[in-house]
Design an enzyme around this catalytic site. Structure first.
Site, mmCIF file in Angstrom:
data_model
loop_
_atom_site.group_PDB
_atom_site.id
_atom_site.type_symbol
_atom_site.label_atom_id
_atom_site.label_comp_id
_atom_site.label_asym_id
_atom_site.label_seq_id
_atom_site.Cartn_x
_atom_site.Cartn_y
_atom_site.Cartn_z
ATOM 1 N N HIS A 1 0.728 -1.250 0.270
ATOM 2 C CA HIS A 1 0.123 -0.133 0.107
ATOM 3 C C HIS A 1 0.732 1.272 -0.028
ATOM 4 C CE1 HIS A 1 -0.203 1.129 4.650
ATOM 5 N NE2 HIS A 1 0.992 0.509 4.076
ATOM 6 N N CYS B 1 6.048 6.309 3.933
ATOM 7 C CA CYS B 1 4.764 5.512 3.735
ATOM 8 C C CYS B 1 4.285 6.128 2.473
ATOM 9 C CB CYS B 1 3.802 5.671 4.567
ATOM 10 S SG CYS B 1 4.442 4.604 6.012
ATOM 11 N N HIS C 1 4.973 0.249 -0.608
ATOM 12 C CA HIS C 1 5.651 -0.426 0.178
ATOM 13 C C HIS C 1 4.723 -1.541 0.763
ATOM 14 C CE1 HIS C 1 3.645 2.117 2.836
ATOM 15 N NE2 HIS C 1 4.065 1.457 4.029
ATOM 16 N N HIS D 1 3.758 -4.890 3.710
ATOM 17 C CA HIS D 1 3.745 -5.490 4.978
ATOM 18 C C HIS D 1 3.364 -6.689 5.374
ATOM 19 C CE1 HIS D 1 4.317 -1.414 6.939
ATOM 20 N NE2 HIS D 1 3.280 -1.029 6.113
ATOM 21 N N ASP E 1 -4.467 -11.146 0.528
ATOM 22 C CA ASP E 1 -2.944 -11.582 0.497
ATOM 23 C C ASP E 1 -2.475 -11.406 -0.707
ATOM 24 O OD1 ASP E 1 -0.753 -12.754 1.530
ATOM 25 O OD2 ASP E 1 -1.536 -14.620 0.718
ATOM 26 N N HIS E 2 -1.227 -10.556 -0.754
ATOM 27 C CA HIS E 2 -0.215 -10.449 -2.080
ATOM 28 C C HIS E 2 -0.923 -9.543 -2.871
ATOM 29 C CE1 HIS E 2 2.076 -13.900 -0.210
ATOM 30 N NE2 HIS E 2 3.187 -13.195 -1.115
ATOM 31 N N GLU F 1 0.606 -4.809 11.869
ATOM 32 C CA GLU F 1 1.326 -3.911 10.624
ATOM 33 C C GLU F 1 2.767 -4.489 10.692
ATOM 34 O OE1 GLU F 1 0.673 0.009 8.096
ATOM 35 O OE2 GLU F 1 2.132 0.317 9.735
#
Length: 137
Positions: free
Chosen positions: A14, A33, A39, A41, A79-80, A126
């Site tokens: 995100h 960010c 980037h 997490h 996810d991903h 996070e």
């Protein structure tokens, strides 16, 4: 009343950025960010439900069912993925961990109540040092 928690994990990218702000203001408020190249997490999600124990099963909810709900309604969608671009329930929203936790709640609450339990808390890590907890409205 008893509480039970299921942990799941997902990875997502995100950026925190407001289109109505200048690049400089975004960087001032969101720092790294706001990176234009995104980037990511490795999120840990804890879903806590509450309810009364069914005397026939000894469960508040069958944990296999809870796992399936979390996977189908949240993890498979996140996810991903890029939270800003790929996730329908995050469209048009700031992709902060706080907002994400609220939106995860919205994805899960009715599915859990349909099984006779209640969603008590979403805890979303996070990073190892940063997490949010959301207990509903």
């Amino acid at each position: 009343m008893i509480y039970i928690t299921r942990k799941e994990h997902f990875n997502a990218a995100h950026k925190l950025y407001r289109e109505d702000w200048s690049k400089e203001k975004n960087e001032e408020v969101f720092g790294r960010c706001a990176n234009a190249n995104w980037h990511g997490h490795n999120y840990d999600l804890f879903v806590t439900i509450k309810g009364e124990i069914n005397p026939e099963t000894g469960f508040v909810i069958d944990l296999k069912e809870l796992k399936d709900i979390i996977i189908n309604e949240v993890v498979d969608k996140l996810d991903h993925k890029n939270l800003n671009l790929d996730v329908d329930f995050m469209k048009g929203k700031m992709a902060s961990t706080e907002v994400l936790a609220i939106e995860i709640w919205k994805q899960l609450a009715s599915h859990i109540s349909d099984r006779g339990a209640a969603l008590h808390c979403i805890k979303l890590y996070e990073t190892a040092n940063n997490f949010v907890e959301y207990f509903g409205d």
